[in-house]
Design an enzyme around this catalytic site. Structure first.
Site, PDB file in Angstrom:
ATOM      1  N   THR A  19       0.888  -1.153   0.000  1.00  9.16           N
ATOM      2  CA  THR A  19       0.000   0.000   0.000  1.00  9.16           C
ATOM      3  C   THR A  19       0.926   1.203   0.000  1.00  9.16           C
ATOM      4  OG1 THR A  19      -0.127   0.241   2.403  1.00  9.16           O
ATOM      5  CG2 THR A  19      -1.721  -1.250   1.396  1.00  9.16           C
ATOM      6  N   HIS A  20       0.536   2.244  -0.741  1.00  9.73           N
ATOM      7  CA  HIS A  20       1.404   3.419  -0.925  1.00  9.73           C
ATOM      8  C   HIS A  20       2.760   3.024  -1.518  1.00  9.73           C
ATOM      9  CE1 HIS A  20      -1.435   5.548   1.803  1.00  9.73           C
ATOM     10  NE2 HIS A  20      -1.446   4.372   2.409  1.00  9.73           N
ATOM     11  N   ASN A  32      14.490  -5.079 -21.354  1.00  8.11           N
ATOM     12  CA  ASN A  32      13.454  -4.057 -21.192  1.00  8.11           C
ATOM     13  C   ASN A  32      12.049  -4.606 -21.428  1.00  8.11           C
ATOM     14  OD1 ASN A  32      15.369  -2.062 -20.673  1.00  8.11           O
ATOM     15  ND2 ASN A  32      15.625  -1.616 -22.849  1.00  8.11           N
ATOM     16  N   LYS A  82      20.780  -4.933 -20.581  1.00  6.01           N
ATOM     17  CA  LYS A  82      19.369  -4.544 -20.440  1.00  6.01           C
ATOM     18  C   LYS A  82      18.400  -5.622 -20.920  1.00  6.01           C
ATOM     19  CE  LYS A  82      17.863  -1.161 -19.168  1.00  6.01           C
ATOM     20  NZ  LYS A  82      17.760   0.164 -19.785  1.00  6.01           N
ATOM     21  N   GLU A 131       5.343  -1.404 -21.539  1.00  3.76           N
ATOM     22  CA  GLU A 131       5.374   0.069 -21.559  1.00  3.76           C
ATOM     23  C   GLU A 131       4.445   0.609 -22.630  1.00  3.76           C
ATOM     24  OE1 GLU A 131       9.616   1.535 -21.385  1.00  3.76           O
ATOM     25  OE2 GLU A 131       9.914  -0.627 -21.225  1.00  3.76           O
ATOM     26  N   TYR A 151     -29.577  14.299 -36.701  1.00  2.00           N
ATOM     27  CA  TYR A 151     -28.238  13.953 -37.182  1.00  2.00           C
ATOM     28  C   TYR A 151     -27.416  15.201 -37.429  1.00  2.00           C
ATOM     29  CZ  TYR A 151     -24.356  12.334 -39.980  1.00  2.00           C
ATOM     30  OH  TYR A 151     -23.088  12.082 -40.429  1.00  2.00           O
ATOM     31  N   SER A 206      18.765  -3.668 -25.371  1.00  2.00           N
ATOM     32  CA  SER A 206      19.200  -2.307 -25.678  1.00  2.00           C
ATOM     33  C   SER A 206      20.241  -2.361 -26.782  1.00  2.00           C
ATOM     34  CB  SER A 206      19.794  -1.669 -24.424  1.00  2.00           C
ATOM     35  OG  SER A 206      20.644  -0.604 -24.779  1.00  2.00           O
ATOM     36  N   GLN A 258     -20.038  11.644 -37.395  1.00  2.00           N
ATOM     37  CA  GLN A 258     -19.155  10.794 -38.193  1.00  2.00           C
ATOM     38  C   GLN A 258     -17.841  10.502 -37.458  1.00  2.00           C
ATOM     39  OE1 GLN A 258     -18.891  11.191 -42.570  1.00  2.00           O
ATOM     40  NE2 GLN A 258     -16.831  11.981 -42.217  1.00  2.00           N
TER      41      GLN A 258
HETATM   42  N1  ARG Z   1     -20.663   9.128 -43.340  1.00  2.00           N
HETATM   43  C1  ARG Z   1     -21.741   9.569 -42.531  1.00  2.00           C
HETATM   44  C2  ARG Z   1     -21.436   9.315 -41.052  1.00  2.00           C
HETATM   45  O1  ARG Z   1     -20.528   8.623 -40.794  1.00  2.00           O
HETATM   46  C3  ARG Z   1     -22.979   8.841 -42.897  1.00  2.00           C
HETATM   47  C4  ARG Z   1     -24.228   9.610 -42.610  1.00  2.00           C
HETATM   48  C5  ARG Z   1     -24.283  10.786 -43.492  1.00  2.00           C
HETATM   49  N2  ARG Z   1     -25.509  11.487 -43.342  1.00  2.00           N
HETATM   50  C6  ARG Z   1     -25.605  12.741 -43.761  1.00  2.00           C
HETATM   51  N3  ARG Z   1     -26.747  13.302 -43.621  1.00  2.00           N
HETATM   52  N4  ARG Z   1     -24.589  13.401 -44.224  1.00  2.00           N
HETATM   53  O2  ARG Z   1     -22.066   9.798 -40.142  1.00  2.00           O
END
Ligand code: ARG
Length: 464
Positions: free
Chosen positions: A158-159, A288, A286, A293, A320, A280, A325
């Site tokens: 712990t710590h 690694n 080394k 990482e 939308y 290394s 996108q």
């Molecule tokens: N390529 C668009 C997206 O990934 C698809 C939908 C496009 N619709 C629109 N009204 N431009 O969201």
């Protein structure tokens, strides 16, 4: 590119600016949704036919052409390419190239807004279980290493200061516990994606008599989205997916950090296999832990996808918006990084060895102070008093560079008459671990039970 290759060409006098078109195109990455787009289109054509919008003959032609297109994509991934704006435009162009006006009937009553939501939901429904399988593989590797560690002891921290002796198996199973939660979280994200948005239209719904319940069943969804406006703008399932991915990365990063420390010279409780270590170019000695990482480093990037995506969503008006996108690159990269990180971590864990002598040597000494106090408690001393007494013993021993096991009977009794001659012999790392009895403890029996439970879980999720 001819004007007709743009989906909206009718309303505009000029073709789009090339650079702007390329800027807003998503085909470079949403080609991953190809299979899902075809799948959705097959179902939509059937739904339109059932609604009497498409003749059975036209629906049949569309179906055959879509199957051909899908096969072409399967045979040659290079087929899914072209000047198209996105994968939806690509599939439609392929259809029209094959069928002419019949192909132009498929988009009746459908919008890309719902189409893209559907595609991503279908995609996650098939890809999230793949991530889950990798999580199970890592848990299985941790369980195998826990079994191989048998009764080997090591210090718990712990710590980042030595705290109490534990079984090395207990340490490994601690990480397994976190990954089991990740498995549940991925399943929950999949559950959120499991809603069918078609029938939502662009935003207001559709006027064609499409049977959305039948469509949902046909596409394997358990329900239909409840509101067309919400369906167009909802990407909560993306946020949940990214959250699940980000937490997986937090967990593999922590495991990586533990292993980086514990396999280094200063700790030395475990040994990395040469196969998963790097040398290394300059320093011959080394060994690694580069893969670990990198896993730790990639966690920042995946956490960034979650933070970035929440930021993208927060200011959007209803319906939308093209901002949405941005969901795909975040999801695809998170998926790739999580898959790669889980596989690399599993390879490291599968081959890691416990260095029992080093680990056990570090699991004794002052780590037993709590057990000395418990010895007094057993003989009626209130815990706070016992804590104080043992604190004094620790202070004296540290000043003299000594350990509990160097104390003679008289010395013990000098601190408290209730210390018997057996005190030194009774207070050992093995006894300390043996005394831990609750189910979540490091005692041999609780750990054996925990290991059995983890293995049963692995078997259940491997479908064995
Ligand atoms: N390529 C668009 C997206 O990934 C698809 C939908 C496009 N619709 C629109 N009204 N431009 O969201």
């Amino acid at each position: 590119m001819s004007d007709e290759s743009h989906l909206w060409s009718g309303r505009f006098e000029s073709a789009p600016d090339e650079e702007v078109f390329r800027f807003q195109a998503s085909f470079g990455f949403d080609r991953r949704l190809f299979e899902d787009d075809v799948e959705g289109s097959l179902a939509w054509a059937e739904a339109l036919a059932a609604a009497g919008v498409l003749t059975p003959a036209d629906a049949g032609s569309i179906r055959d052409a879509l199957l051909q297109i899908r096969q072409a994509g399967r045979d040659d991934p290079g087929f899914v390419a072209g000047p198209d704006e996105d994968v939806h435009a690509f599939v439609e162009r392929q259809l029209v190239e094959r069928l002419g006006d019949v192909g132009r009937r498929l988009h009746t009553g459908r919008s890309r807004n719902e189409q893209v939501s559907l595609d991503l939901r279908l995609y996650l429904r098939r890809r999230l279980p793949v991530l889950q399988r990798e999580v199970v593989a890592l848990v299985a590797a941790l369980a195998d290493r826990a079994a191989a560690a048998e009764q080997t002891m090591m210090p718990a921290y712990t710590h980042l200061r030595r705290a109490q002796p534990i079984l090395a198996a207990h340490f490994l199973l601690a990480h397994a516990a976190a990954f089991r939660r990740d498995h549940v979280r991925l399943g929950a994200a999949r559950g959120e994606a499991d809603a069918m948005p078609l029938g939502s239209g662009a935003v207001a719904g559709t006027s064609y008599a499409v049977d959305t319940d039948a469509l949902a069943r046909r596409l394997g969804f358990s329900r239909v989205t409840a509101n067309s406006i919400d369906a167009a703008s909802d990407r909560d399932f993306v946020a949940s997916t990214l959250h699940a991915c980000a937490l997986i990365m937090v967990h593999v990063s922590r495991l990586a950090e533990d292993l980086i420390l514990f396999t280094g010279e200063e700790f030395g409780y475990f040994e990395l296999h040469d196969r998963v270590a790097t040398g290394s170019s300059l320093m011959p000695q080394k060994k690694n832990p580069d893969p670990l990482e990198l896993v730790r480093g990639k966690s920042g990037r995946v956490i960034g996808h979650l933070a970035g995506w929440l930021t993208t969503m927060k200011g959007l008006p209803s319906g939308y918006n093209k901002d949405l996108q941005e969901d795909k690159e975040a999801v695809f990269d998170a998926e790739d990084q999580v898959l790669g990180s889980l596989r690399a971590t599993t390879a490291v864990v599968e081959s890691v060895a416990v260095r029992a002598a080093r680990a056990e040597a570090a699991a004794g000494g002052m780590l037993l102070a709590t057990d000395v106090a418990d010895y007094l408690v057993e003989r009626g001393v209130p815990f706070r008093r016992a804590h104080e007494t043992v604190g004094r013993i620790v202070r004296d021993l540290l000043a003299q560079g000594r350990d509990f096991d160097s104390l003679g009977a008289e010395e013990w009794q000098g601190y408290d008459a209730r210390f018997g001659a057996d005190a030194g012999a009774r207070v050992t790392s093995r006894a300390s671990i043996g005394a831990r009895r609750t189910p979540q403890s490091t005692g041999p029996e609780p750990v054996a039970n925990a290991l059995a439970a983890v293995r049963a879980w692995v078997d259940a999720h491997n479908g064995r």
